[in-house]
Design a protein around this motif. Structure first.
Motif, short mmCIF file in Angstrom:
data_model
loop_
_atom_site.label_atom_id
_atom_site.label_comp_id
_atom_site.label_asym_id
_atom_site.label_seq_id
_atom_site.Cartn_x
_atom_site.Cartn_y
_atom_site.Cartn_z
N THR A 21 0.84 -1.20 0.00
CA THR A 21 0.00 0.00 0.00
C THR A 21 0.88 1.25 0.00
O THR A 21 0.63 2.20 -0.76
N GLN A 25 0.95 4.19 -2.81
CA GLN A 25 0.74 5.61 -2.47
C GLN A 25 1.92 6.47 -2.91
O GLN A 25 1.75 7.55 -3.47
N VAL A 48 -7.45 1.43 -1.06
CA VAL A 48 -6.19 1.88 -1.67
C VAL A 48 -6.46 2.50 -3.05
O VAL A 48 -5.92 3.56 -3.39
#
Ligand SMILES: NC(=O)c1ccc[n+]([C@@H]2O[C@H](COP(=O)([O-])OP(=O)(O)OC[C@H]3O[C@@H](n4cnc5c(N)ncnc54)[C@H](OP(=O)(O)O)[C@@H]3O)[C@@H](O)[C@H]2O)c1
Length: 249
Positions: A21, A25, A48
């Motif tokens: 994740t 990001q 996500v």
């Protein structure tokens, strides 16, 4: 912020939690469009995806078991279809089933090797023809410091994570002339779901080892992977980089 991956297309396996994740990001912040896989955590994948899209880039998720060879090709094909190409592959998904070797079952051995070693082969195999054809690619695989030093109770995991280092160095040699870099990142103890089930004394021992005095964060790992994915790392290949706060010196 400088968009070091502006417009690049990335595929991250295991983007539904933890380090994956954070990579998704970080890539999105750097301007990349991000496809990622999940195994069982669809809710995680959905949140996500929403976060990535809120950063103004495109995203997509696919359910896939790392061990499934045909599925890896299907995922890579779908990414190519949806986004037009693939520039960056991050083999992040992984699992552990810890037991001392005299108590380890064949199933525990096979499942960890299939997910953590064969799974990495599956995705590199699927993505390589495109990378060769377009003469560009970045492949980064998440291993572990326990690949380098061994770990009590983790013979299957350490074997798989050591295997991806040999795999990556070989592929670095095979794909170098096609302008594809292939590198490995070895995290130490990182605060994710994976370590929640580990006994307290295991974590206390790790804390004693970490010279920087804190457990790593998923972002610590993601930043290094984002660097390796960008132009600044174009002359780095076949490398194994520890991100462990000095846990294994
Ligand atoms: N945390 C640490 O201390 C540490 C240290 C060294 C290396 N690592 C490595 O870092 C990577 C990420 O781990 P993490 O700490 O972020 O753990 P995590 O939070 O448990 O995330 C693991 C990810 O892998 C996915 N996954 C698990 N089994 C899979 C399978 N069979 N097929 C496809 N995907 C699968 C999970 O998907 P779902 O959640 O959707 O099931 C999840 O997205 C792993 O390769 C791990 O070995 C972690």
């Amino acid at each position: 912020m400088i968009k070091t991956l502006d417009g690049k297309i990335a595929l991250v396996t295991g983007g539904s939690s933890g380090i994956g994740t954070a990579i998704a990001q970080s890539f999105a912040q750097a301007g990349a469009h991000v496809a990622f896989t999940y195994h069982s955590n669809k809710e995680g994948a959905e949140s996500v995806l929403a976060e990535i899209e809120a950063m103004g880039v495109k995203g997509a998720y696919f359910q896939a078991d790392m061990a499934d060879f045909a599925k890896a090709q299907e995922v890579v094909d779908q990414v190519n279809e949806k986004f037009g190409t693939l520039d960056i592959l991050v083999n992040n998904a992984g699992a552990n089933q810890d037991k001392v070797v005299w108590k380890m079952t064949e199933t525990m051995w096979d499942e960890v090797i299939d997910t953590d070693l064969k799974g990495v082969f599956n995705y590199i195999r699927a993505a390589s023809p495109n990378f060769r054809e377009k003469k560009y690619g970045r492949i980064i695989t998440v291993s572990s410091i326990n690949a380098l030093r061994g770990k009590f109770g983790q013979s299957n995991y350490a074997a798989a994570k050591a295997g991806v280092i040999g795999l990556s160095k070989s592929v670095a040699k095979e794909l170098g002339r096609s302008n594809v870099t292939v590198n490995v990142v070895c995290p130490g103890l990182i605060a994710t779901k994976m370590i929640q089930s580990m006994p307290d004394d295991f974590k206390e021992k790790a804390m004693e080892e970490i010279v920087l005095g804190r457990i790593g964060t998923p972002e610590d790992v993601a930043e290094v992977i984002t660097f390796l994915s960008g132009d600044g790392a174009k002359h780095i290949t076949g490398e194994v980089i520890k991100v462990d706060g000095g846990q294994y010196i």
